[in-house]
Structure formats: C-alpha cells, structure tokens
Design a protein around this motif. Structure first.
Motif, PDB file in Angstrom:
ATOM      1  N   MET A   1       0.825  -1.209   0.000  1.00 47.52           N
ATOM      2  CA  MET A   1       0.000   0.000   0.000  1.00 47.52           C
ATOM      3  C   MET A   1       0.858   1.258   0.000  1.00 47.52           C
ATOM      4  SD  MET A   1      -3.218  -0.876  -0.161  1.00 47.52           S
ATOM      5  CE  MET A   1      -4.407   0.179   0.646  1.00 47.52           C
ATOM      6  N   THR A   2       1.925   1.255   0.787  1.00 44.62           N
ATOM      7  CA  THR A   2       2.833   2.407   0.816  1.00 44.62           C
ATOM      8  C   THR A   2       3.450   2.636  -0.559  1.00 44.62           C
ATOM      9  OG1 THR A   2       3.342   2.026   3.145  1.00 44.62           O
ATOM     10  CG2 THR A   2       4.917   3.345   1.890  1.00 44.62           C
ATOM     11  N   ASN A   3       3.850   1.551  -1.209  1.00 50.29           N
ATOM     12  CA  ASN A   3       4.469   1.656  -2.526  1.00 50.29           C
ATOM     13  C   ASN A   3       3.483   2.160  -3.578  1.00 50.29           C
ATOM     14  OD1 ASN A   3       6.566   1.246  -4.470  1.00 50.29           O
ATOM     15  ND2 ASN A   3       5.585  -0.667  -5.064  1.00 50.29           N
ATOM     16  N   ILE A   4       2.299   1.570  -3.644  1.00 50.38           N
ATOM     17  CA  ILE A   4       1.331   1.932  -4.666  1.00 50.38           C
ATOM     18  C   ILE A   4       0.781   3.337  -4.442  1.00 50.38           C
ATOM     19  CG2 ILE A   4      -0.955   1.350  -5.603  1.00 50.38           C
ATOM     20  CD1 ILE A   4       1.463  -0.377  -6.568  1.00 50.38           C
ATOM     21  N   ASN A   5       0.683   3.751  -3.204  1.00 45.77           N
ATOM     22  CA  ASN A   5       0.227   5.111  -2.904  1.00 45.77           C
ATOM     23  C   ASN A   5       1.083   6.158  -3.612  1.00 45.77           C
ATOM     24  OD1 ASN A   5      -1.294   7.157  -1.195  1.00 45.77           O
ATOM     25  ND2 ASN A   5       0.782   7.509  -0.461  1.00 45.77           N
TER      26      ASN A   5
ATOM     27  N   GLN B   1      -3.556  15.749   2.439  1.00 46.32           N
ATOM     28  CA  GLN B   1      -3.614  16.775   1.407  1.00 46.32           C
ATOM     29  C   GLN B   1      -4.322  18.018   1.944  1.00 46.32           C
ATOM     30  OE1 GLN B   1      -2.128  16.726  -1.400  1.00 46.32           O
ATOM     31  NE2 GLN B   1      -3.049  18.389  -2.599  1.00 46.32           N
ATOM     32  N   THR B   2      -5.397  17.816   2.704  1.00 44.18           N
ATOM     33  CA  THR B   2      -6.115  18.938   3.306  1.00 44.18           C
ATOM     34  C   THR B   2      -5.218  19.691   4.272  1.00 44.18           C
ATOM     35  OG1 THR B   2      -8.230  17.780   3.108  1.00 44.18           O
ATOM     36  CG2 THR B   2      -8.116  19.564   4.718  1.00 44.18           C
ATOM     37  N   LYS B   3      -4.418  18.959   5.051  1.00 49.69           N
ATOM     38  CA  LYS B   3      -3.504  19.609   5.975  1.00 49.69           C
ATOM     39  C   LYS B   3      -2.426  20.399   5.237  1.00 49.69           C
ATOM     40  CE  LYS B   3      -2.518  18.161   9.926  1.00 49.69           C
ATOM     41  NZ  LYS B   3      -1.986  17.517  11.144  1.00 49.69           N
ATOM     42  N   ALA B   4      -1.994  19.871   4.086  1.00 47.50           N
ATOM     43  CA  ALA B   4      -0.994  20.589   3.291  1.00 47.50           C
ATOM     44  C   ALA B   4      -1.552  21.927   2.821  1.00 47.50           C
ATOM     45  CB  ALA B   4      -0.576  19.741   2.101  1.00 47.50           C
TER      46      ALA B   4
ATOM     47  N   ASP C   1       2.680  21.310  -6.576  1.00 44.25           N
ATOM     48  CA  ASP C   1       3.530  20.140  -6.380  1.00 44.25           C
ATOM     49  C   ASP C   1       3.974  19.991  -4.932  1.00 44.25           C
ATOM     50  OD1 ASP C   1       3.322  19.661  -9.048  1.00 44.25           O
ATOM     51  OD2 ASP C   1       5.280  20.506  -9.585  1.00 44.25           O
ATOM     52  N   GLU C   2       4.180  21.113  -4.258  1.00 40.29           N
ATOM     53  CA  GLU C   2       4.636  21.073  -2.871  1.00 40.29           C
ATOM     54  C   GLU C   2       3.574  20.454  -1.973  1.00 40.29           C
ATOM     55  OE1 GLU C   2       6.958  24.060   0.261  1.00 40.29           O
ATOM     56  OE2 GLU C   2       5.641  24.895  -1.292  1.00 40.29           O
ATOM     57  N   ALA C   3       2.325  20.836  -2.195  1.00 37.56           N
ATOM     58  CA  ALA C   3       1.220  20.277  -1.418  1.00 37.56           C
ATOM     59  C   ALA C   3       1.052  18.791  -1.718  1.00 37.56           C
ATOM     60  CB  ALA C   3      -0.075  21.025  -1.714  1.00 37.56           C
ATOM     61  N   ALA C   4       1.146  18.425  -2.998  1.00 38.42           N
ATOM     62  CA  ALA C   4       0.993  17.023  -3.387  1.00 38.42           C
ATOM     63  C   ALA C   4       2.094  16.166  -2.787  1.00 38.42           C
ATOM     64  CB  ALA C   4       0.996  16.900  -4.908  1.00 38.42           C
ATOM     65  N   ALA C   5       3.334  16.686  -2.791  1.00 37.12           N
ATOM     66  CA  ALA C   5       4.465  15.937  -2.231  1.00 37.12           C
ATOM     67  C   ALA C   5       4.297  15.737  -0.725  1.00 37.12           C
ATOM     68  CB  ALA C   5       5.771  16.668  -2.530  1.00 37.12           C
ATOM     69  N   TYR C   6       3.831  16.778  -0.043  1.00 41.30           N
ATOM     70  CA  TYR C   6       3.592  16.683   1.404  1.00 41.30           C
ATOM     71  C   TYR C   6       2.550  15.608   1.696  1.00 41.30           C
ATOM     72  CZ  TYR C   6       2.137  18.073   6.128  1.00 41.30           C
ATOM     73  OH  TYR C   6       1.811  18.078   7.466  1.00 41.30           O
ATOM     74  N   GLY C   7       1.457  15.637   0.936  1.00 43.81           N
ATOM     75  CA  GLY C   7       0.382  14.675   1.147  1.00 43.81           C
ATOM     76  C   GLY C   7       0.831  13.254   0.882  1.00 43.81           C
TER      77      GLY C   7
ATOM     78  N   ARG D   1       3.890  12.069   0.960  1.00 43.87           N
ATOM     79  CA  ARG D   1       4.921  11.662   1.918  1.00 43.87           C
ATOM     80  C   ARG D   1       4.297  11.172   3.220  1.00 43.87           C
ATOM     81  NH1 ARG D   1       7.670  14.520   6.047  1.00 43.87           N
ATOM     82  NH2 ARG D   1       9.778  13.738   6.421  1.00 43.87           N
ATOM     83  N   LEU D   2       3.408  11.945   3.805  1.00 50.83           N
ATOM     84  CA  LEU D   2       2.848  11.578   5.101  1.00 50.83           C
ATOM     85  C   LEU D   2       1.787  10.490   4.997  1.00 50.83           C
ATOM     86  CD1 LEU D   2       2.639  14.892   7.159  1.00 50.83           C
ATOM     87  CD2 LEU D   2       4.352  13.091   7.204  1.00 50.83           C
ATOM     88  N   SER D   3       1.014  10.535   3.923  1.00 53.18           N
ATOM     89  CA  SER D   3      -0.018   9.494   3.802  1.00 53.18           C
ATOM     90  C   SER D   3       0.628   8.130   3.574  1.00 53.18           C
ATOM     91  CB  SER D   3      -1.002   9.818   2.678  1.00 53.18           C
ATOM     92  OG  SER D   3      -0.357   9.887   1.421  1.00 53.18           O
ATOM     93  N   GLY D   4       1.680   8.077   2.760  1.00 54.35           N
ATOM     94  CA  GLY D   4       2.365   6.816   2.530  1.00 54.35           C
ATOM     95  C   GLY D   4       2.983   6.271   3.805  1.00 54.35           C
ATOM     96  N   ALA D   5       3.602   7.165   4.590  1.00 48.74           N
ATOM     97  CA  ALA D   5       4.235   6.728   5.834  1.00 48.74           C
ATOM     98  C   ALA D   5       3.202   6.290   6.860  1.00 48.74           C
ATOM     99  CB  ALA D   5       5.084   7.865   6.403  1.00 48.74           C
ATOM    100  N   SER D   6       2.078   6.996   6.917  1.00 50.23           N
ATOM    101  CA  SER D   6       1.072   6.676   7.937  1.00 50.23           C
ATOM    102  C   SER D   6       0.357   5.366   7.651  1.00 50.23           C
ATOM    103  CB  SER D   6       0.039   7.811   8.028  1.00 50.23           C
ATOM    104  OG  SER D   6      -0.760   7.861   6.862  1.00 50.23           O
ATOM    105  N   MET D   7       0.319   4.951   6.381  1.00 54.07           N
ATOM    106  CA  MET D   7      -0.441   3.750   6.028  1.00 54.07           C
ATOM    107  C   MET D   7       0.072   2.500   6.728  1.00 54.07           C
ATOM    108  SD  MET D   7      -1.338   4.292   2.014  1.00 54.07           S
ATOM    109  CE  MET D   7      -2.639   5.450   1.542  1.00 54.07           C
ATOM    110  N   GLY D   8       1.375   2.397   6.892  1.00 55.95           N
ATOM    111  CA  GLY D   8       1.907   1.231   7.579  1.00 55.95           C
ATOM    112  C   GLY D   8       1.504   1.200   9.038  1.00 55.95           C
ATOM    113  N   LEU D   9       1.577   2.362   9.702  1.00 53.45           N
ATOM    114  CA  LEU D   9       1.178   2.429  11.103  1.00 53.45           C
ATOM    115  C   LEU D   9      -0.304   2.145  11.259  1.00 53.45           C
ATOM    116  CD1 LEU D   9       3.174   5.648  12.101  1.00 53.45           C
ATOM    117  CD2 LEU D   9       3.794   3.273  12.563  1.00 53.45           C
TER     118      LEU D   9
END
Length: 451
Positions: free
Chosen positions: A142-146, A350-353, A361-367, A369-377
């Motif tokens: 999921m982290t990878n495909i995200n 993305q909303t938080k960004a 692009d900056e907002a998309a990258a932020y979203g 980055r954190l969404s991918g990392a949070s998915m594992g947790l």
C-alpha cells in the motif's frame, strides 16, 4: 520519466500530461504485480485459519487452543507491518516486494514439515507465528502503490490493491475446500503455494520499479507518528480491517464450535464472506472518491452495528441460516469500510498541506509523503483488531459457551467508531467557534468532510 535500471528518478503523477503519456501505464503495471505478491502474502498470513479446519481430535487441540493460535498469527501480521512500511523507503518498492515475497517460503515450508498429528501445540504456535510475516506485505504494498498514483485516483488504486490482496483469504479457503472435499491433507495445500510464491517473487523482479522519490525518507514515518490523525484513522481501521481479518480467521471455528459443523461443512461457508468483502473493497474506494470517505465510513459503521445486533439475536437463537447470512453481510460491510477509510488517509494529509499554505507540487508531495508513511502504522494498528476479535471469541466461548458475548462487545465498538468519525471528520463547528477561528487564524480552516 527518467529511469535508471529499475529505479525511476522523476515521477509526477499529478501532472496530467505526464500521467496520460507515461505515468498511468507504469503505475498500472506496478499495481498488477504488487497485487499478486500481496495476494499470496494474505493467503500465507491466513493459512492457519484453514489449517485448523484440518486439525481434528487426533491433533489434541481444544477450541481455545485454536483461537489462541490464530490470535498470535494475527498479532505477528500486525506488528511486522511497521517495519515493512519502512522497508519501502529503505530498499525501494520493487526490491522489497521481491524480498517480502521470497520470505513467504519460510513459514510455508516449515508448516509443510510439522503438519501432522503428534506435533506439540507449542510447535504449531511457533510455526504459526512465522506465517504472520505474510501480513506485512499489505503495508509495504500500500505504501508503494500510494506513491505511484495521483490523488484523484488513489481511492480506486488503493482499493484495488488492497482488495486484490484481501482476496487471498477466500482463495486459500476455496483451495482448502477442494482439498478437504477430495479427502486430501493439509500438505497438499502447502505444496500448492510453494511454487506460487516463487512465481510472485520472479514477476516482481522482472516487471516492477522503484521510485527514487520514496527512497531514504524514513523520517516521514516519525512525522506521521506525531500526527494525531494517524492514530484516529488507525482506530477506525480496527473497526473495518480488524473486523475483516479477525472474522476471516474466526468464522470457520465459530461454525464448528457453536453450530457443530464438520470441517467440510464449515469450509463450504467460510470463503463466501471474505470473497465478497474483498471484491467490494474497490467499490468502497470508488464511493469515497465520489462522495467523500468520511461520509461513506460513517454510514458504514451504522450498518455494521445493525448487522452485529442481528448477529447477537441469531447467536442467542442458534439460527444457523440467519447467522451465516448476516455474518456474510458484515464481511461485505467491513470490505466496503476498508476502501473508504483508506481513501480518507491521503485526503486528510492533502487537506492539511493546503491548510499550511502549500500549493501545487509542494502540497501534493507533502500529502504523498505523510499518507504513505502513515499507512503502515494505520495498517498495523488496524490489524490488531483481528487479534482482539479472536481473543474475544476465545473468552466468550470459555465463559458462555457461545460467541454472543463477543458480538455484544463488537456492537459497542462499532458505535464508538461511528461517534469518532462524526466528531472528528464530519461535525460542523458552531457559529461561535467559526467566528472565534476566523478572528484568530489567518490560514485556511481545515474541513475533512470530503476526504
């Protein structure tokens, strides 16, 4: 798109031209082989939910022993999801898919060796714990495909990825049904999966890619862990995925212990719920894309609570037709909720960004980055719900001789999930609160109703 070997150096799925010309084809190819590996992983993770059906009186295990065994397998699958999420950032999505698929050979071959009457319960428990590593494949996949898909496609892509993985549960149950029906033994089942694991690892090596934009960003997981939305979504995911995987492990045993079904009779029924729950998961993601994940999740918990209330009645009246029918409905609802809750995750970040004042692009990258990392947790904590369900059934059968007590507990929990979803993501602030926020804040206000 710039590629070096199996590493892609430039990846911008939010750019519609890039996506249309090159990105979509590459993303779909990686999705396909990610689903295959995750599918096999789910099958090996839930292997023992099937093997216990083969384990008759000659194995010397009580129902409580079997519930404890499946609980511990679920626990390991939940815990390893955290390091598996980090592994994508450290090794790359393709590279880790090869490794994680290959690791599935260990529990499969080990089970093949010990699966016979006379083996001690402790041995079965230790070998079962090894099968838990199959649960980690979901988190890394999921982290990878995200990272491969644009925000507007994430609900569908993540739902399809997860649904294709989840369907490994009913597939292994169907294969077990065929083997039991043909009077075959559990080693036949294990022997079928050993070459399938090798095929999945080989195809990942040949056709998948790594993204340099994901590599070496292990700090994202720390940032995600500090965000309270990660833990709120993990709590909600206990209610959806925790239910799915917990019921998948427990359903066959409940049919045997409470309703006196034989292994073959139980196997005829156990695969239906996980199958439908897996197939509906992409629909949950699609509905979330269209109507908002928070709204779909909210009403899904209402439906899950209603179904559980009926299960309490069916359990008390010992009505097998009603029990099986409503249990299958509950599987479907858990799958639907899996899709909608996971769609919420990238939308929230993305909303938080945007609220931080980021754009483009900056907002998309932020979203991402954190969404991918949070998915594992989130996936790890959510899978712990499966542990809770099996332990609840174990205690309920020990205390009351049926699963009724466990279902009452699940009903209360779904009510709590409904309340949290509404309070955090859908409750409208009062006029007084809005005025106060407008006077004190210059940044955009956060609204999660459409995530």
């Amino acid at each position: 798109m710039t590629a070096t070997g199996k590493w892609i150096e430039h990846w911008d799925p939010e750019d519609e031209t890039f996506w249309r010309e090159t990105g979509e084809k590459v993303a779909r190819r990686n999705l396909l082989f990610s689903v295959l590996s995750e599918h096999i992983g789910f099958s090996i993770w839930t292997l023992w939910s099937v093997l216990v059906l083969f384990m008759g009186p000659e194995y010397g295990l009580t129902p409580a022993d079997k519930f404890l065994l499946t609980s511990m397998v679920t626990l390991v699958g939940a815990v390893v999801r955290v390091p598996y999420t980090f592994a994508v950032a450290i090794f790359g999505g393709r590279n880790w898919t090869i490794v994680s698929a290959s690791l599935l050979l260990i529990p499969t071959i080990a089970a093949f060796v010990v699966m016979k009457p006379g083996t001690s319960f402790d041995t079965f428990l230790w070998i079962g714990l090894l099968a838990g590593i199959g649960g980690g494949n979901f988190a890394s996949s999921m982290t990878n495909i995200n990272a491969f898909f644009p925000l507007r496609k994430k609900g569908w892509a993540l739902g399809l990825n997860a649904g294709g993985g989840n369907i490994g549960v009913p597939v292994i149950q169907l294969i077990a049904l065929a083997i039991i029906g043909a009077s075959g033994g559990p080693r036949v089942l294990l022997g079928i999966y050993i070459p399938l694991i090798l095929i999945a690892a080989t195809l990942a090596a040949l056709f998948m890619d790594n993204l340099t934009s994901v590599k070496n960003d292990t700090g994202a997981a720390k940032d995600a862990a500090r965000d309270w939305h990660t833990w709120i979504m993990a709590f909600l995911y206990i209610g959806t995925f925790g239910s799915f995987i917990g019921y998948a492990f427990a359903f066959g045993q409940v049919l045997q212990v409470q309703f006196g079904r034989t292994p073959l009779q139980a196997a005829y029924l156990t695969f239906i719920g996980p199958l439908l729950g897996s197939l509906i998961r992409p629909v949950g993601g699609w509905l979330a894309d269209r109507y908002g994940g928070a709204k779909i999740t909210l009403w899904n918990f209402v439906a899950m609570a209603a179904a559980t209330a009926i299960l309490v009645v069916a359990s008390m009246q010992k009505s097998l037709p009603l029990f099986v029918t409503v249990f299958i409905v509950l599987f479907v609802l858990s799958g639907l909720g899996n899709g909608s809750t996971y769609k919420m995750i990238p939308g929230i970040f993305q909303t938080k960004a945007l609220a931080k004042g980021l754009t483009g692009d900056e907002a998309a990258a932020y979203g991402r980055r954190l969404s991918g990392a949070s998915m594992g947790l989130i996936g790890a904590v959510g899978a712990l719900g499966g542990v809770g369900i099996n332990l609840a059934f174990r205690q309920s059968f020990l205390s009351y001789g049926s699963g009724t007590g466990a279902f009452v507990t699940f009903l209360a929990f779904y009510g709590l999930c409904f309340a949290v979803t509404w309070a955090v993501y859908l409750r409208r602030p009062t006029a007084q609160a809005q005025a106060k926020a407008s006077a004190s804040e210059t940044k955009p206000q956060l609204s999660y109703a459409e995530v």
